[in-house]
Design a protein around this motif. Structure first.
Motif, mmCIF file in Angstrom:
data_model
loop_
_atom_site.group_PDB
_atom_site.id
_atom_site.type_symbol
_atom_site.label_atom_id
_atom_site.label_comp_id
_atom_site.label_asym_id
_atom_site.label_seq_id
_atom_site.Cartn_x
_atom_site.Cartn_y
_atom_site.Cartn_z
ATOM 1 N N TRP A 166 0.812 -1.213 0.000
ATOM 2 C CA TRP A 166 0.000 0.000 0.000
ATOM 3 C C TRP A 166 0.850 1.269 0.000
ATOM 4 C CZ3 TRP A 166 -3.893 -3.602 1.112
ATOM 5 C CH2 TRP A 166 -5.153 -3.269 0.610
ATOM 6 N N GLU A 171 -1.975 3.868 -6.617
ATOM 7 C CA GLU A 171 -3.421 3.751 -6.503
ATOM 8 C C GLU A 171 -3.777 2.294 -6.221
ATOM 9 O OE1 GLU A 171 -5.453 5.295 -9.856
ATOM 10 O OE2 GLU A 171 -4.659 7.323 -9.649
ATOM 11 N N SER A 175 -9.748 0.912 -0.889
ATOM 12 C CA SER A 175 -9.287 1.986 -0.024
ATOM 13 C C SER A 175 -8.565 1.410 1.189
ATOM 14 C CB SER A 175 -10.487 2.828 0.438
ATOM 15 O OG SER A 175 -10.125 3.676 1.513
ATOM 16 N N PRO A 176 -7.428 1.990 1.576
ATOM 17 C CA PRO A 176 -6.742 1.489 2.777
ATOM 18 C C PRO A 176 -7.580 1.646 4.041
ATOM 19 C CG PRO A 176 -5.719 3.509 1.962
ATOM 20 C CD PRO A 176 -6.682 3.055 0.917
ATOM 21 N N VAL A 177 -8.443 2.663 4.066
ATOM 22 C CA VAL A 177 -9.331 2.835 5.223
ATOM 23 C C VAL A 177 -10.316 1.676 5.300
ATOM 24 C CG1 VAL A 177 -11.079 4.313 6.280
ATOM 25 C CG2 VAL A 177 -9.091 5.340 5.174
ATOM 26 N N SER A 180 -8.469 -1.506 6.419
ATOM 27 C CA SER A 180 -7.732 -1.471 7.694
ATOM 28 C C SER A 180 -8.261 -2.435 8.754
ATOM 29 C CB SER A 180 -7.720 -0.040 8.242
ATOM 30 O OG SER A 180 -9.035 0.444 8.468
ATOM 31 N N LEU A 218 -2.685 1.671 7.801
ATOM 32 C CA LEU A 218 -3.552 1.790 6.628
ATOM 33 C C LEU A 218 -4.636 2.838 6.850
ATOM 34 C CD1 LEU A 218 -4.012 -1.960 5.611
ATOM 35 C CD2 LEU A 218 -2.443 -0.279 4.641
ATOM 36 N N GLN A 221 -3.101 6.282 6.680
ATOM 37 C CA GLN A 221 -2.620 6.528 5.327
ATOM 38 C C GLN A 221 -3.767 6.930 4.412
ATOM 39 O OE1 GLN A 221 -0.585 3.227 3.515
ATOM 40 N NE2 GLN A 221 -0.645 4.117 1.479
ATOM 41 N N GLY A 222 -4.916 6.248 4.576
ATOM 42 C CA GLY A 222 -6.070 6.592 3.746
ATOM 43 C C GLY A 222 -6.559 8.000 3.980
ATOM 44 N N THR A 225 -4.040 10.645 2.676
ATOM 45 C CA THR A 225 -4.097 10.745 1.216
ATOM 46 C C THR A 225 -5.286 11.591 0.778
ATOM 47 O OG1 THR A 225 -3.056 8.576 0.982
ATOM 48 C CG2 THR A 225 -4.250 9.434 -0.924
#
Length: 266
Positions: A166, A171, A175-177, A180, A218, A221-222, A225
């Motif tokens: 990630w 891209e 989504s990392p969110v 997570s 994660l 990070q989401g 971003t």
């Protein structure tokens, strides 16, 4: 316990009646929450009933663990009141529609996953099923068994790969969110597997810490971003500090998983 009997034990436990009764109780409470939406929606305002639902789910999970029901049913019984109440309290004064129902289910699912599935349910089940006299001396639980090396090494490698993947990819289709909670839940499962394979708290604590640290990385990070764009990336020191905090916070989750795994061996 034989491996062939493990799936049944995970779901129903040694006393299936306990699991069935807890599941029925959870469904009844969930039904009452839905009824309140139509009968007296104003009572759903405020956090009081949400805390009450979490407390009821916690109590159900304790009862399932205490009377040797299934761990999965215990977690589900804890999640049902939390999910139903939060779904019923979504947009109280909007007319009921399919769009509203989908929105309520989606928003409540994430809340339930974080509160009930990963915390309230496993913690209640572990507390209910723990026994001070079970499992031998305390010293036997403070070592790392050779049977735990393999799963812990595999999980550590997968977790590292997730973080690197990630971080490197510009891209991602997911989504990392949104992703997570997956490493957090995996850390709990791995800790339970380690407890099931052999005595040894440290390995399970490390597994839980890894899961939460990766999930927290994660998650942040989401959001970073979305707020600052791809150009802004946190320093290595900031990432390391964040993951260390997540690791420390994940140790209790690993202990919960370990307790569940040891209970499944009885």
């Amino acid at each position: 316990m034989s491996t062939s009997a493990l799936p049944r034990t995970l779901v129903l436990g040694d006393h299936p009646r306990t699991s069935v009764r807890a599941l029925i109780a959870g469904l009844v409470i969930a039904g009452l929450a839905v009824v309140l939406r139509f009968v007296s929606p104003t009572i759903l305002l405020g956090p009081e009933l949400s805390l009450l639902a979490a407390g009821i789910g916690f109590s159900l999970a304790i009862a399932v663990g205490r009377y040797e029901g299934g761990v999965l049913i215990g977690i589900l019984a804890a999640a049902l009141p939390v999910f139903a109440l939060n779904a019923a309290s979504t947009a109280l004064f909007e007319p009921v529609s399919l769009e509203l129902a989908i929105r309520a289910v989606r928003s409540s699912a994430w809340y339930t996953l974080g509160v009930a599935v990963l915390v309230v349910g496993p913690l209640g089940y572990a507390l209910g099923g723990s026994s001070p006299s079970a499992g031998g001396s305390m010293r036997s639980h403070l070592r790392v068994d050779r049977n735990q090396y393999g799963p812990l090494l595999i999980w550590s490698s997968i977790a590292l790969g997730i973080v690197v993947l990630w971080t490197v990819l510009p891209e991602s289709p997911i989504s990392p969110v949104a992703f997570s909670p997956v490493p957090v839940a995996t850390g709990l499962v791995v800790a339970a597997i380690l407890g099931y394979r052999a005595r040894g708290v440290p390995a399970a604590a490390i597994a839980g810490g890894i899961g939460v640290s990766v999930g927290l990385r994660l998650f942040t990070q989401g959001f970073s971003t979305l707020e600052m764009g791809m150009e802004a990336s946190p320093s290595l020191m900031a990432v390391g500090t964040l993951m260390f905090i997540g690791f420390i916070g994940g140790i209790p989750l690993g202990l919960i998983g370990y307790c569940i795994g040891r209970m499944l061996t009885n």
